[in-house]
Design an enzyme around this catalytic site. Sequence first.
Site, mmCIF file in Angstrom:
data_model
loop_
_atom_site.group_PDB
_atom_site.id
_atom_site.type_symbol
_atom_site.label_atom_id
_atom_site.label_comp_id
_atom_site.label_asym_id
_atom_site.label_seq_id
_atom_site.Cartn_x
_atom_site.Cartn_y
_atom_site.Cartn_z
ATOM 1 N N HIS A 98 0.819 -1.211 0.000
ATOM 2 C CA HIS A 98 0.000 0.000 0.000
ATOM 3 C C HIS A 98 0.856 1.265 0.000
ATOM 4 C CE1 HIS A 98 -3.458 -2.573 1.885
ATOM 5 N NE2 HIS A 98 -3.167 -2.912 0.630
ATOM 6 N N HIS A 100 -1.509 -11.146 -5.094
ATOM 7 C CA HIS A 100 -0.093 -10.792 -4.919
ATOM 8 C C HIS A 100 0.848 -11.768 -5.630
ATOM 9 C CE1 HIS A 100 -1.046 -7.534 -2.310
ATOM 10 N NE2 HIS A 100 -1.661 -8.307 -1.426
ATOM 11 N N ASP A 119 -3.350 -2.839 -5.271
ATOM 12 C CA ASP A 119 -2.338 -3.866 -4.997
ATOM 13 C C ASP A 119 -1.455 -4.131 -6.225
ATOM 14 O OD1 ASP A 119 -3.004 -4.255 -2.348
ATOM 15 O OD2 ASP A 119 -4.350 -5.934 -2.740
ATOM 16 N N HIS A 166 -9.431 -1.784 -5.000
ATOM 17 C CA HIS A 166 -8.324 -2.203 -4.142
ATOM 18 C C HIS A 166 -7.400 -3.193 -4.864
ATOM 19 C CE1 HIS A 166 -6.161 -2.353 -0.391
ATOM 20 N NE2 HIS A 166 -5.900 -3.610 -0.728
ATOM 21 N N HIS A 197 58.612 5.598 -26.766
ATOM 22 C CA HIS A 197 58.569 5.812 -28.210
ATOM 23 C C HIS A 197 58.890 7.259 -28.562
ATOM 24 C CE1 HIS A 197 56.862 5.826 -32.360
ATOM 25 N NE2 HIS A 197 57.098 4.535 -32.314
#
Length: 439
Positions: free
Chosen positions: A81, A265, A242, A238, A344
Amino acid sequence: MAAPEFQQTLGKIAGFTGTALHTGEKVTLRLHPAPVDHGIKFKRKDLQDEPTIDAKIENLKTVERATTIGEGSVRVHTVEHVLAALWAMGIDNALVEMDANEPPIGDGSAQPYVDLLRKAGVTAQEEPRKFFDVRDMMHVESKTGALLVLLPDDKFRISCTQAGPNNKFTQFLSMEVTPAGFEREIAPARTFVYYEDVEPLMEKNLIKGGSLENAIVVRGEAVLSKEPLRFPDEFVRHKILDIIGDLALVGRRIRGHVVAVKPGHGANAELARAIAREQRRRSAMSAPRAIPIGDSGLDTGEVMKILPHRYPFLMVDRIIGFEGENKITAIKSITINEPFFQGHFPGHPVMPGVMQVEAMAQVASILLFKLTKTSSRVGYFMSADQVKFRKPVFPGDTIFIHAELTRARGNRMAKTKCHCVVNDAIVSEAELMFTFLDK
Ligand SMILES: [Zn+2]
């Protein structure tokens, strides 16, 4: 392409105290601003050394009833949340500090966190946001009947169907996720539970903080809650809340359309994992680079985003310009500190001719990257013809390196004519050939 969006953090620290759902104890949560690319992290103030846990899908531990993340033996429960509120309200970087193992449950919605964000304010930061653009359809399906499909879209949208046991309380809602839309339509929607599911937990005393003040309980046909439903379709709202919270674990803003049927979930986390996997695959394929489309030059930093070469082997200081599509000019200042002068030659420093060829090849490959406009193919130096060294190059000289594309065969082969100039005289020249291979 959309205009660049910038990362955001909180304007100031803000916090509140409430009840933890599982232990029933008091918990104080404080949101802190955080620097760019920090992402969202949770800090356990109550533990020794105050460990922090990245809100990343790699740290996901369990998905039963709530989303739990952790590292080592440290856990943070019920993160979805607060994550949904932060993410949907446009916060990319924040430190969530708590003195318990889960945030306050509040009224079971994201409203307390939206109120907190209103107090803290939102501040823009200087780095652009990172996005995940959906290119091909992706989907996950669970044994419990959850189905999530992710489709290409230039916005972040969610279309969700929720259905209870025997398809009771079937509800549908489709929306674009924006801060204003989230605040109005989603944040107030409370957690709902089925009595059969929570009864055993209540008996075992596992949800000490649970009450009708922070959840809606569905028992048969009856809907029990302290205050009446806030929306006729509060349940699907809701579910969307989620989904937003769980997908925040991706750590990038999603541009795509989530079509969710009976989500939970577990399935949300599966989709977050699939997105993270796809993102890793893409990152491995493409080196970070951005070639300007116009005729402007490139500074050292931009050159180093294109070329993998680094000191002492980076032979380009700056691109000073492009001429049309086929020509490029770069500069390289030669100082006595160049490592090749040590040998060099001792007492008589002269720049080796092969280093000039290397400089021409690096400049030519920048031109080719601009032409192919793709980061998935890389140019390999194949041959050097007609190489001539006309004058020596000494410490203190500035070399102007010119490259011109003379022949290209599709996306497979390219020939370039290059020369190096010091004080208006050609010091070296070569015809360089490149072949392109998929990375
Ligand atoms: Zn929830």
